[in-house]
Write a protein that holds these residues in place. Structure first.
Motif, PDB file in Angstrom:
ATOM      1  N   VAL A  32       0.832  -1.193   0.000  1.00  0.00           N
ATOM      2  CA  VAL A  32       0.000   0.000   0.000  1.00  0.00           C
ATOM      3  C   VAL A  32       0.870   1.248   0.000  1.00  0.00           C
ATOM      4  CG1 VAL A  32      -1.744   1.294   1.267  1.00  0.00           C
ATOM      5  CG2 VAL A  32      -1.878  -1.191   1.167  1.00  0.00           C
ATOM      6  N   LEU A  33       1.890   1.271   0.850  1.00  0.00           N
ATOM      7  CA  LEU A  33       2.772   2.422   0.909  1.00  0.00           C
ATOM      8  C   LEU A  33       3.590   2.547  -0.363  1.00  0.00           C
ATOM      9  CD1 LEU A  33       4.068   2.264   4.599  1.00  0.00           C
ATOM     10  CD2 LEU A  33       2.137   3.524   3.669  1.00  0.00           C
ATOM     11  N   GLN A  34       3.985   1.417  -0.929  1.00  0.00           N
ATOM     12  CA  GLN A  34       4.727   1.463  -2.187  1.00  0.00           C
ATOM     13  C   GLN A  34       3.870   2.078  -3.281  1.00  0.00           C
ATOM     14  OE1 GLN A  34       6.374  -2.275  -3.361  1.00  0.00           O
ATOM     15  NE2 GLN A  34       7.338  -2.640  -1.395  1.00  0.00           N
ATOM     16  N   ALA A  35       2.595   1.724  -3.302  1.00  0.00           N
ATOM     17  CA  ALA A  35       1.713   2.269  -4.325  1.00  0.00           C
ATOM     18  C   ALA A  35       1.591   3.775  -4.195  1.00  0.00           C
ATOM     19  CB  ALA A  35       0.330   1.618  -4.223  1.00  0.00           C
ATOM     20  N   LEU A  36       1.505   4.262  -2.954  1.00  0.00           N
ATOM     21  CA  LEU A  36       1.382   5.700  -2.748  1.00  0.00           C
ATOM     22  C   LEU A  36       2.683   6.428  -3.011  1.00  0.00           C
ATOM     23  CD1 LEU A  36      -0.863   5.925   0.419  1.00  0.00           C
ATOM     24  CD2 LEU A  36      -1.329   6.943  -1.793  1.00  0.00           C
ATOM     25  N   HIS A  37       3.788   5.820  -2.592  1.00  0.00           N
ATOM     26  CA  HIS A  37       5.067   6.512  -2.664  1.00  0.00           C
ATOM     27  C   HIS A  37       5.824   6.215  -3.944  1.00  0.00           C
ATOM     28  CE1 HIS A  37       9.184   7.482  -0.612  1.00  0.00           C
ATOM     29  NE2 HIS A  37       8.754   8.472  -1.344  1.00  0.00           N
ATOM     30  N   SER A  38       5.428   5.137  -4.631  1.00  0.00           N
ATOM     31  CA  SER A  38       6.110   4.725  -5.854  1.00  0.00           C
ATOM     32  C   SER A  38       7.598   4.528  -5.594  1.00  0.00           C
ATOM     33  CB  SER A  38       5.910   5.751  -6.964  1.00  0.00           C
ATOM     34  OG  SER A  38       4.551   5.951  -7.210  1.00  0.00           O
ATOM     35  N   GLN A  39       7.905   3.532  -4.766  1.00  0.00           N
ATOM     36  CA  GLN A  39       9.284   3.294  -4.367  1.00  0.00           C
ATOM     37  C   GLN A  39      10.149   2.873  -5.550  1.00  0.00           C
ATOM     38  OE1 GLN A  39      10.491   2.704  -0.902  1.00  0.00           O
ATOM     39  NE2 GLN A  39       8.631   2.863   0.276  1.00  0.00           N
ATOM     40  N   VAL A  40       9.533   2.170  -6.523  1.00  0.00           N
ATOM     41  CA  VAL A  40      10.292   1.721  -7.680  1.00  0.00           C
ATOM     42  C   VAL A  40      10.630   2.917  -8.559  1.00  0.00           C
ATOM     43  CG1 VAL A  40      10.277   0.243  -9.696  1.00  0.00           C
ATOM     44  CG2 VAL A  40       9.178  -0.518  -7.600  1.00  0.00           C
ATOM     45  N   GLU A  41      11.894   3.097  -8.843  1.00  0.00           N
ATOM     46  CA  GLU A  41      12.332   4.238  -9.641  1.00  0.00           C
ATOM     47  C   GLU A  41      11.844   4.116 -11.083  1.00  0.00           C
ATOM     48  OE1 GLU A  41      13.960   7.070  -8.880  1.00  0.00           O
ATOM     49  OE2 GLU A  41      13.673   6.484  -6.793  1.00  0.00           O
ATOM     50  N   PRO A  42      11.274   5.183 -11.661  1.00  0.00           N
ATOM     51  CA  PRO A  42      10.901   5.150 -13.074  1.00  0.00           C
ATOM     52  C   PRO A  42      12.136   5.025 -13.949  1.00  0.00           C
ATOM     53  CG  PRO A  42      10.706   7.371 -12.183  1.00  0.00           C
ATOM     54  CD  PRO A  42      10.977   6.467 -11.022  1.00  0.00           C
ATOM     55  N   VAL A  43      11.925   4.495 -15.141  1.00  0.00           N
ATOM     56  CA  VAL A  43      13.044   4.250 -16.047  1.00  0.00           C
ATOM     57  C   VAL A  43      13.452   5.551 -16.719  1.00  0.00           C
ATOM     58  CG1 VAL A  43      13.794   3.006 -18.094  1.00  0.00           C
ATOM     59  CG2 VAL A  43      12.327   1.882 -16.419  1.00  0.00           C
ATOM     60  N   LYS A  44      14.733   5.891 -16.630  1.00  0.00           N
ATOM     61  CA  LYS A  44      15.251   7.109 -17.242  1.00  0.00           C
ATOM     62  C   LYS A  44      16.582   6.795 -17.880  1.00  0.00           C
ATOM     63  CE  LYS A  44      16.276  11.975 -16.255  1.00  0.00           C
ATOM     64  NZ  LYS A  44      16.416  13.004 -15.187  1.00  0.00           N
ATOM     65  N   SER A  45      16.739   7.214 -19.133  1.00  0.00           N
ATOM     66  CA  SER A  45      18.009   7.031 -19.821  1.00  0.00           C
ATOM     67  C   SER A  45      18.237   8.213 -20.752  1.00  0.00           C
ATOM     68  CB  SER A  45      18.010   5.717 -20.624  1.00  0.00           C
ATOM     69  OG  SER A  45      17.038   5.754 -21.639  1.00  0.00           O
ATOM     70  N   GLU A  46      19.502   8.611 -20.876  1.00  0.00           N
ATOM     71  CA  GLU A  46      19.892   9.737 -21.734  1.00  0.00           C
ATOM     72  C   GLU A  46      19.054  10.983 -21.440  1.00  0.00           C
ATOM     73  OE1 GLU A  46      19.705   8.426 -25.742  1.00  0.00           O
ATOM     74  OE2 GLU A  46      21.290   6.940 -25.521  1.00  0.00           O
ATOM     75  N   GLY A  47      18.773  11.212 -20.146  1.00  0.00           N
ATOM     76  CA  GLY A  47      18.085  12.430 -19.741  1.00  0.00           C
ATOM     77  C   GLY A  47      16.591  12.442 -19.933  1.00  0.00           C
ATOM     78  N   ALA A  48      15.991  11.330 -20.363  1.00  0.00           N
ATOM     79  CA  ALA A  48      14.548  11.297 -20.603  1.00  0.00           C
ATOM     80  C   ALA A  48      13.907  10.121 -19.890  1.00  0.00           C
ATOM     81  CB  ALA A  48      14.260  11.227 -22.102  1.00  0.00           C
ATOM     82  N   PHE A  49      12.695  10.316 -19.410  1.00  0.00           N
ATOM     83  CA  PHE A  49      11.920   9.240 -18.804  1.00  0.00           C
ATOM     84  C   PHE A  49      11.185   8.479 -19.904  1.00  0.00           C
ATOM     85  CE2 PHE A  49      12.352  12.269 -15.329  1.00  0.00           C
ATOM     86  CZ  PHE A  49      12.642  11.442 -14.248  1.00  0.00           C
ATOM     87  N   HIS A  50      11.122   7.181 -19.759  1.00  0.00           N
ATOM     88  CA  HIS A  50      10.401   6.343 -20.717  1.00  0.00           C
ATOM     89  C   HIS A  50       9.032   5.996 -20.139  1.00  0.00           C
ATOM     90  CE1 HIS A  50      13.769   5.566 -23.545  1.00  0.00           C
ATOM     91  NE2 HIS A  50      14.489   5.826 -22.460  1.00  0.00           N
ATOM     92  N   VAL A  51       7.985   6.289 -20.909  1.00  0.00           N
ATOM     93  CA  VAL A  51       6.617   6.085 -20.466  1.00  0.00           C
ATOM     94  C   VAL A  51       5.852   5.333 -21.550  1.00  0.00           C
ATOM     95  CG1 VAL A  51       4.425   7.239 -19.933  1.00  0.00           C
ATOM     96  CG2 VAL A  51       6.571   8.148 -19.000  1.00  0.00           C
ATOM     97  N   THR A  52       5.100   4.323 -21.146  1.00  0.00           N
ATOM     98  CA  THR A  52       4.261   3.580 -22.078  1.00  0.00           C
ATOM     99  C   THR A  52       2.991   4.379 -22.357  1.00  0.00           C
ATOM    100  OG1 THR A  52       5.086   1.487 -21.187  1.00  0.00           O
ATOM    101  CG2 THR A  52       3.050   1.407 -22.476  1.00  0.00           C
TER     102      THR A  52
END
Length: 336
Positions: A32-52
């Protein structure tokens, strides 16, 4: 373009990623806390975030085009991996779903439009939208209903949050014909998932500085199913003595929302009720075209608007992009 600039300013883009305040500073491993806090780092490479990105059906592709145009104009460092998944356009298959899931599992963050579900039964009860949610365990849907400055409605200055459990309940896809002309549709309520969504709601209220949580139910009729959900909410509420807790029957809740929506702060409820209340509350502030939404699991975040179709607006360049732009703004806050 003036309206788009206003959206950019409201989202605090202005050539940089918006400032973001973590909801939870704890490093607890609770889902529950992970869902709120988003502990998993989003994917970022070459200065940009990758989003589906999943444009969806109806006006979804047009709204996503608006998002891409605004992001380009604001120089937002996000790269989209775009996938078209549609049952009504014959662009849906288990293989394509696996491709989307692989992208989302890699990126951890997605933005999507509404994937329409055909009415006809073609051998599969679970829609691709539901399969996507279950595969990623997107158990919590959050819709923040807030009045927009300058847009007057019958009720102004509204600010309430609707949280629903969206992996079971009436949308469990368990139906069968027990006898000719007799259909049984199973509504699944479990203690584990009821506890989880209740804790999510109270954690959300705590971290967002909210003062009250209302559990919406129909336990007077569904004494076992909704009774279990209500019991779980009551038990969880005892762990949060600073948050006021109340309960309300779903039909009365609909009337109270229309008459006096100011009495509500955070509402938590099972699947079907939440789907209905989302749309009712959206109507209070101007409709689905102005209300953003998001769904969370312990590992993933999917940003999407309230599920209302706008088939009559397709291809006419009249669909309101505000909701999708606000949804994208929330995504940027999530990405920090």
């Amino acid at each position: 373009m003036a309206a788009l600039r206003q959206i950019i300013r409201a989202g605090q883009f202005q050539g940089r990623l918006p400032r973001w305040t973590p909801l939870i500073r704890s490093t607890s491993s609770s889902p529950v806390l992970q869902a709120l806090h988003s502990q998993v780092e989003p994917v970022k490479s070459e200065g940009a975030f990758h989003v589906t990105m999943i444009p969806g059906d109806g006006v979804g592709p047009e709204l996503m085009h608006s998002v891409k145009e605004v992001f380009k104009a604001a120089d937002v460092p996000v790269e989209f991996e775009e996938f078209h998944l549609s049952e009504v356009q014959n662009m849906a298959s288990p293989e394509r779903l696996d491709e989307v899931l692989s992208s989302m599992q890699a990126n951890r963050v997605a933005i999507k439009g509404k994937i329409h579900t055909p009415m006809e039964y073609k051998g599969e009860l679970a829609s691709y939208e539901m399969r996507l949610r279950r595969k990623l365990d997107l158990f919590a849907n959050v819709v923040h209903v807030s009045s927009l400055p300058g847009y007057k409605t019958r009720h102004n200055n509204l600010d309430l949050v609707i949280i629903r459990e969206q992996t079971e309940g009436e949308y469990s896809s368990l139906e069968h014909e027990s006898a000719s002309g007799v259909i049984e549709c199973l509504k699944i309520i479990t203690r584990v998932k009821s506890n989880r969504i209740a804790k999510f709601a109270f954690d959300y209220a705590t971290k967002k500085g909210r003062s009250k949580v209302t559990a919406v139910h129909k336990a007077n009729i569904m004494k076992l199913g909704d009774g279990l959900f209500l019991q779980c909410c009551q038990e969880v509420s005892e762990l949060y003595p600073r948050i006021q807790f109340e309960t309300m029957i779903i039909d009365n809740c609909c009337m109270q929302l229309v008459q006096n929506p100011y009495q509500f702060d955070v509402l938590v409820m099972p699947n079907l009720y939440g789907n209905i209340i989302d749309n009712l509350a959206a109507g209070l502030v101007g409709g689905a075209g102005v209300v953003p939404g998001e769904s969370y699991s312990a590992e993933y975040a999917v940003f999407e608007t309230v599920s209302v179709g706008a088939a009559q607006a397709v291809g006419r360049n009249i669909a309101n992009p505000t909701a999708m732009l606000l949804t994208a703004t929330n995504m940027l806050r999530h990405l920090k």
